[in-house]
Motif scaffolding. Structure first.
Motif, PDB file in Angstrom:
ATOM      1  N   SER A   1     -31.085  22.630  10.213  1.00 41.37           N
ATOM      2  CA  SER A   1     -32.435  22.890   9.727  1.00 41.37           C
ATOM      3  C   SER A   1     -32.647  24.395   9.605  1.00 41.37           C
ATOM      4  N   PRO A   2     -33.603  24.836   8.782  1.00 41.63           N
ATOM      5  CA  PRO A   2     -33.847  26.279   8.660  1.00 41.63           C
ATOM      6  C   PRO A   2     -34.138  26.940   9.997  1.00 41.63           C
ATOM      7  N   TRP A   3     -34.856  26.239  10.882  1.00 43.85           N
ATOM      8  CA  TRP A   3     -35.163  26.805  12.194  1.00 43.85           C
ATOM      9  C   TRP A   3     -33.889  27.014  13.015  1.00 43.85           C
ATOM     10  N   ASP A   4     -33.014  25.977  13.051  1.00 45.51           N
ATOM     11  CA  ASP A   4     -31.776  26.105  13.819  1.00 45.51           C
ATOM     12  C   ASP A   4     -30.854  27.174  13.232  1.00 45.51           C
ATOM     13  N   ALA A   5     -30.814  27.250  11.888  1.00 46.12           N
ATOM     14  CA  ALA A   5     -29.960  28.266  11.257  1.00 46.12           C
ATOM     15  C   ALA A   5     -30.447  29.676  11.583  1.00 46.12           C
ATOM     16  N   LEU A   6     -31.773  29.886  11.496  1.00 48.38           N
ATOM     17  CA  LEU A   6     -32.313  31.207  11.814  1.00 48.38           C
ATOM     18  C   LEU A   6     -32.142  31.526  13.286  1.00 48.38           C
ATOM     19  N   LEU A   7     -32.318  30.540  14.138  1.00 50.75           N
ATOM     20  CA  LEU A   7     -32.146  30.767  15.575  1.00 50.75           C
ATOM     21  C   LEU A   7     -30.699  31.099  15.898  1.00 50.75           C
ATOM     22  N   ASP A   8     -29.764  30.447  15.207  1.00 48.00           N
ATOM     23  CA  ASP A   8     -28.353  30.750  15.426  1.00 48.00           C
ATOM     24  C   ASP A   8     -28.023  32.156  14.952  1.00 48.00           C
ATOM     25  N   ASP A   9     -28.620  32.561  13.824  1.00 53.11           N
ATOM     26  CA  ASP A   9     -28.396  33.932  13.342  1.00 53.11           C
ATOM     27  C   ASP A   9     -28.903  34.956  14.344  1.00 53.11           C
ATOM     28  N   LEU A  10     -30.097  34.750  14.863  1.00 54.34           N
ATOM     29  CA  LEU A  10     -30.675  35.723  15.793  1.00 54.34           C
ATOM     30  C   LEU A  10     -29.940  35.722  17.126  1.00 54.34           C
TER      31      LEU A  10
ATOM     32  N   GLU B   1     -31.147  45.087  19.128  1.00 52.08           N
ATOM     33  CA  GLU B   1     -31.653  44.787  17.796  1.00 52.08           C
ATOM     34  C   GLU B   1     -32.860  43.858  17.857  1.00 52.08           C
ATOM     35  N   LEU B   2     -32.765  42.833  18.703  1.00 45.62           N
ATOM     36  CA  LEU B   2     -33.912  41.943  18.862  1.00 45.62           C
ATOM     37  C   LEU B   2     -35.075  42.662  19.532  1.00 45.62           C
ATOM     38  N   GLY B   3     -34.764  43.616  20.401  1.00 48.08           N
ATOM     39  CA  GLY B   3     -35.838  44.407  21.010  1.00 48.08           C
ATOM     40  C   GLY B   3     -36.581  45.241  19.983  1.00 48.08           C
ATOM     41  N   MET B   4     -35.890  45.727  18.961  1.00 52.69           N
ATOM     42  CA  MET B   4     -36.569  46.456  17.888  1.00 52.69           C
ATOM     43  C   MET B   4     -37.547  45.559  17.148  1.00 52.69           C
ATOM     44  N   VAL B   5     -37.197  44.291  16.964  1.00 47.66           N
ATOM     45  CA  VAL B   5     -38.126  43.357  16.313  1.00 47.66           C
ATOM     46  C   VAL B   5     -39.349  43.140  17.186  1.00 47.66           C
ATOM     47  N   LEU B   6     -39.157  43.026  18.494  1.00 49.39           N
ATOM     48  CA  LEU B   6     -40.295  42.833  19.403  1.00 49.39           C
ATOM     49  C   LEU B   6     -41.213  44.047  19.419  1.00 49.39           C
ATOM     50  N   GLN B   7     -40.660  45.235  19.292  1.00 52.40           N
ATOM     51  CA  GLN B   7     -41.470  46.441  19.337  1.00 52.40           C
ATOM     52  C   GLN B   7     -42.162  46.738  18.010  1.00 52.40           C
TER      53      GLN B   7
ATOM     54  N   LEU C   1     -31.964  41.260   9.907  1.00 52.76           N
ATOM     55  CA  LEU C   1     -31.010  40.851  10.946  1.00 52.76           C
ATOM     56  C   LEU C   1     -30.371  39.518  10.593  1.00 52.76           C
ATOM     57  N   SER C   2     -31.173  38.584  10.120  1.00 54.65           N
ATOM     58  CA  SER C   2     -30.626  37.281   9.734  1.00 54.65           C
ATOM     59  C   SER C   2     -29.664  37.424   8.566  1.00 54.65           C
ATOM     60  N   ARG C   3     -30.004  38.251   7.593  1.00 52.30           N
ATOM     61  CA  ARG C   3     -29.115  38.448   6.448  1.00 52.30           C
ATOM     62  C   ARG C   3     -27.803  39.089   6.872  1.00 52.30           C
ATOM     63  N   ALA C   4     -27.856  40.045   7.785  1.00 50.14           N
ATOM     64  CA  ALA C   4     -26.627  40.676   8.267  1.00 50.14           C
ATOM     65  C   ALA C   4     -25.727  39.665   8.975  1.00 50.14           C
ATOM     66  N   GLN C   5     -26.313  38.768   9.758  1.00 54.33           N
ATOM     67  CA  GLN C   5     -25.511  37.765  10.454  1.00 54.33           C
ATOM     68  C   GLN C   5     -24.907  36.768   9.467  1.00 54.33           C
ATOM     69  N   ARG C   6     -25.638  36.425   8.429  1.00 57.27           N
ATOM     70  CA  ARG C   6     -25.085  35.526   7.416  1.00 57.27           C
ATOM     71  C   ARG C   6     -23.912  36.188   6.696  1.00 57.27           C
ATOM     72  N   PHE C   7     -24.030  37.489   6.433  1.00 61.68           N
ATOM     73  CA  PHE C   7     -22.932  38.207   5.791  1.00 61.68           C
ATOM     74  C   PHE C   7     -21.708  38.241   6.696  1.00 61.68           C
ATOM     75  N   VAL C   8     -21.925  38.498   7.976  1.00 61.30           N
ATOM     76  CA  VAL C   8     -20.800  38.534   8.917  1.00 61.30           C
ATOM     77  C   VAL C   8     -20.137  37.162   8.991  1.00 61.30           C
ATOM     78  N   ARG C   9     -20.950  36.102   9.009  1.00 63.45           N
ATOM     79  CA  ARG C   9     -20.387  34.754   9.077  1.00 63.45           C
ATOM     80  C   ARG C   9     -19.592  34.431   7.810  1.00 63.45           C
ATOM     81  N   SER C  10     -20.117  34.832   6.652  1.00 63.05           N
ATOM     82  CA  SER C  10     -19.383  34.561   5.413  1.00 63.05           C
ATOM     83  C   SER C  10     -18.055  35.311   5.384  1.00 63.05           C
ATOM     84  N   MET C  11     -18.043  36.567   5.850  1.00 64.27           N
ATOM     85  CA  MET C  11     -16.790  37.317   5.892  1.00 64.27           C
ATOM     86  C   MET C  11     -15.820  36.696   6.885  1.00 64.27           C
ATOM     87  N   ARG C  12     -16.329  36.212   7.996  1.00 64.83           N
ATOM     88  CA  ARG C  12     -15.456  35.584   8.986  1.00 64.83           C
ATOM     89  C   ARG C  12     -14.872  34.278   8.433  1.00 64.83           C
TER      90      ARG C  12
END
Length: 318
Positions: free
Chosen positions: A187-196, A203-209, A222-233
């Motif tokens: 689901s979109p929620w699980d995918a975004l949660l897995d990315d974060l 990095e997550l602290g910067m989002v909180l601040q 941040l989510s887009r960067a994780q998707r890019f890393v996953r695609s390269m992997r």
């Protein structure tokens, strides 16, 4: 020798401040002792020189010690001056680079990219089923504050799920299929949660601040960067699989593995061959040395080797 080096440094600094005092330091006289001249030089150099250095020179009871203290303080002042000038030049170059970047349209391009990413971030949050009134709300409104609370809750959940874990090469490999082999889409929620969950804690602290649109912009990037890393992997894994399949196809016949006894026999034959080669080299070298040292007439065949006798003056050879 060190005293004269120190005095030369002090005179070079004094020439621009007090040439008369520099000349007196070069030629000390009984009426003006060297220690007193050094104390006056420390007071004359006081604006660039710290007060602690002047006090340290005044406390010295010998001219060499005072010259050493004063020269060390001047070297430190020179270093501080060079460092300050270097930092000023760096700041000027940085400001010039920023100005060129703005003139070349870099600021406008960055603003346009931020606008595109913000629109994509709003679309991503709308895909989570969040209310559109919150996603499209203006900054500072009650709906915007509610949206920030939702984002903070999502980030906190990602921190609890990931616990700052580092991404591994096989992370997320099981997301594409279930245990039975059927295709599975998160689901979109699980995918975004897995990315974060794959992001670092800072990095997550910067989002909180962050606050306002910048918060959801950071979340999307941040989510887009994780998707890019996953695609390269995944691409690297597929390349490795294709390389392994090609290698298996080219080298279908597995190489024969030698047993321990065969390996020992091979090493024994190799060492014997090395010993024979070394022995042959020694024999060849000995023969060559013998041929080099043997007289030339010893190699004549069919004739008796005779030692030549020199003729006397006036006699003829028969």
């Amino acid at each position: 020798m060190k005293l004269w080096r120190d005095l030369g440094l002090i005179r070079s600094e004094l020439e621009a401040v007090d040439p008369v005092l520099a000349a007196a330091l070069a030629n000390p006289s009984p009426s003006q002792p060297l220690l007193a001249t050094l104390r006056r030089a420390a007071e004359a150099l006081h604006p660039p020189l710290p007060s602690a250095a002047v006090v340290a020179v005044e406390r010295c009871e010998a001219a060499p010690a005072a010259a050493a203290r004063l020269s060390d303080a001047l070297r430190c002042a020179r270093f501080a001056r060079r460092y300050s000038n270097d930092m000023s030049r760096r700041a000027a170059r940085r400001a010039a680079a920023v100005q060129r970047w703005k003139e070349d349209g870099g600021e406008a391009a960055a603003a346009a990219a931020a606008a595109r990413d913000l629109a994509a971030a709003r679309a991503m949050l709308s895909g989570l089923g969040w209310p559109a009134v919150e996603v499209e709300s203006a900054e500072g409104s009650a709906a915007a504050r509610q949206l920030e609370q939702r984002v903070d809750g999502l980030v906190q959940e990602a921190l609890g799920a990931g616990e700052g874990r580092a991404m591994t090469l096989d992370a997320g490999a099981g997301r594409g299929a279930t245990a039975g082999g059927a295709a599975h889409v998160d689901s979109p929620w699980d995918a975004l949660l897995d990315d974060l969950a794959g992001c670092r804690r800072d990095e997550l602290g910067m989002v909180l601040q962050a606050s306002g649109p910048h918060k959801i912009l950071l979340l999307y990037r941040l989510s887009r960067a994780q998707r890019f890393v996953r695609s390269m992997r995944d691409d690297m894994a597929q390349r490795a699989q294709r390389a392994a399949a090609l290698q298996a196809e080219l080298y279908a016949r597995a190489p024969r593995l030698l047993s321990a006894e065969e390996q020992d026999r091979f090493v024994s034959r190799l060492m014997d061959d090395a010993r024979r080669r070394a022995q042959n080299r020694e024999e060849i070298a000995a023969k060559a040395e013998l041929e080099r040292t043997r007289p030339a007439w010893e190699g004549l065949k069919g004739r008796q080797a005779k030692t030549p006798v020199p003729l006397r003056r006036g006699s003829k050879r028969r």
